[in-house]
Design an enzyme around this catalytic site. Structure first.
Site, PDB file in Angstrom:
ATOM      1  N   ASP A 129       0.827  -1.201   0.000  1.00 55.82           N
ATOM      2  CA  ASP A 129       0.000   0.000   0.000  1.00 55.82           C
ATOM      3  C   ASP A 129       0.861   1.252   0.000  1.00 55.82           C
ATOM      4  OD1 ASP A 129      -2.232  -1.541   0.041  1.00 55.82           O
ATOM      5  OD2 ASP A 129      -2.839  -1.055   2.087  1.00 55.82           O
ATOM      6  N   ARG A 177      -3.392  -1.699  -7.786  1.00 61.87           N
ATOM      7  CA  ARG A 177      -4.649  -1.157  -7.288  1.00 61.87           C
ATOM      8  C   ARG A 177      -4.637   0.349  -7.520  1.00 61.87           C
ATOM      9  NH1 ARG A 177      -4.669  -1.372  -1.364  1.00 61.87           N
ATOM     10  NH2 ARG A 177      -5.171  -3.579  -1.545  1.00 61.87           N
ATOM     11  N   GLY A 181      -6.765   8.363  -3.237  1.00 59.61           N
ATOM     12  CA  GLY A 181      -5.809   8.901  -2.282  1.00 59.61           C
ATOM     13  C   GLY A 181      -6.532   9.447  -1.066  1.00 59.61           C
ATOM     14  N   ARG A 281      -9.665   8.346   7.498  1.00 61.51           N
ATOM     15  CA  ARG A 281      -9.091   8.618   6.182  1.00 61.51           C
ATOM     16  C   ARG A 281      -9.995   8.131   5.063  1.00 61.51           C
ATOM     17  NH1 ARG A 281      -4.644   7.697   9.101  1.00 61.51           N
ATOM     18  NH2 ARG A 281      -4.574   5.489   8.585  1.00 61.51           N
TER      19      ARG A 281
END
Length: 323
Positions: A129, A177, A181, A281
């Protein structure tokens, strides 16, 4: 404004600590698949039964102590073994800062290599990630070194970065992926408006569908999903070359519907008690996600104290009462 608020909440240490303690009372089970490996495997089985695969994230990031990084590495290795032993359809997503990138680059690489090697034995994919801008290039450096020896690793392209097109072209031969953001980034590095980010997101998806190896399209936006469906049909792109991804607990009906319609679908499955910053987030990335979770919760008639302003307030109140 909302994005800035959610990002601010995500880094609040008092609220994070309270969330770990009171998470189940605040409805964490609606966005986290389990607090331990056994619960997580059970959640994966349930999703697999619906024709949905999973990518598993051991929650936590921005670790600054070696002991904590090693503990995270061991937890990820435990999940890899559990996935293999239970024969479920799942792979791993991880953040380099969780296993030591902010401590020492070489220390992080050794931890990461051990994880990738363990997964490689079972032909299991590891997704690296991407995090905030300051960690992007070191993360790509880790990836490039791993690729010299292993092929079971891919990564993430964040569409709000100006550099995203260059990065996707460089890594087109990998399983990628593509996301929008979820961190607050300065204008020097990233697009700031939803319109700019969405436009670049679609452009990146189309590029990798046409030129890349395998594309994971991570979005809850039905308009973009419908656009992708039309695009792949127009260009005769095999359904074996891409999948849709959504977060655990978000738009469940749509997840099941896409899987039933024959599209590859993968749910991002977080587990552990360090859920608060992750959830904030997700809302910073797209505040509309809050409505999706509220609908899921109220449809199930739970007693969840949901909502981020309400949740943040409740966490603060719970903490204050203990003082």
């Amino acid at each position: 404004m909302l994005k800035e608020i959610f990002i601010g909440l995500s880094t609040n240490q008092m609220l994070t600590a309270a969330a770990k303690k009171y998470g189940l009372k605040l409805g964490a089970q609606n966005v986290v698949a389990g607090t331990n490996v056994e619960e997580t495997i059970k959640s994966i089985r349930e999703l697999n039964a619906l024709g949905i695969s999973c990518t598993v994230d051991n929650l936590g990031e921005f670790v600054f102590e070696r002991e904590e990084a090693l503990k995270a590495k061991d937890s990820i290795l435990e999940v890899i073994e559990a996935i293999h032993e239970n024969g479920v359809d799942a792979h791993i997503s991880l953040k380099p800062t969780q296993i030591g990138l902010d401590i020492d680059y070489d220390f992080c690489y050794e931890n990461l290599k051990e994880i990738v090697a363990a997964a490689s034995k079972y032909d299991m994919h590891i997704n690296l990630d991407m995090e905030d801008y300051g960690h992007v290039q070191p993360s790509y450096d880790l990836l490039e070194t791993l690729l010299e020896e292993y092929s079971n690793v891919g990564t993430v392209i964040q569409s709000y970065f100006y550099r995203a097109q260059e990065d996707i072209e460089k890594h087109k031969d990998l399983r990628l992926r593509i996301v929008k953001g979820a961190y607050k980034e300065p204008v020097e590095y990233a697009y700031q408006t939803r319109e700019e980010i969405d436009a670049n997101f679609v452009q990146l998806i189309e590029y990798h569908l046409l030129n890349g190896k395998f594309t994971s399209i991570a979005t809850h936006d039905h308009n973009i999903i419908n656009h992708v469906i039309d695009f792949v049909e127009e260009h005769n792109i095999s359904r074996e070359k891409f999948e849709f991804q959504m977060l655990y607990g978000f738009r469940k009906d749509m997840q099941v519907d896409l899987a039933k319609r024959g599209y590859k679908f993968c749910t991002y499955v977080p587990f552990g008690d360090d859920w608060y910053g992750y959830f904030m987030r997700r809302l910073a990335e797209r505040p509309q996600n809050l409505n999706l979770v509220i609908k899921q919760v109220f449809n199930k008639r739970t007693n969840t104290a949901i909502g981020l302003f309400a949740g943040a307030y409740a966490l603060g109140r719970l903490t204050a009462k203990k003082k």
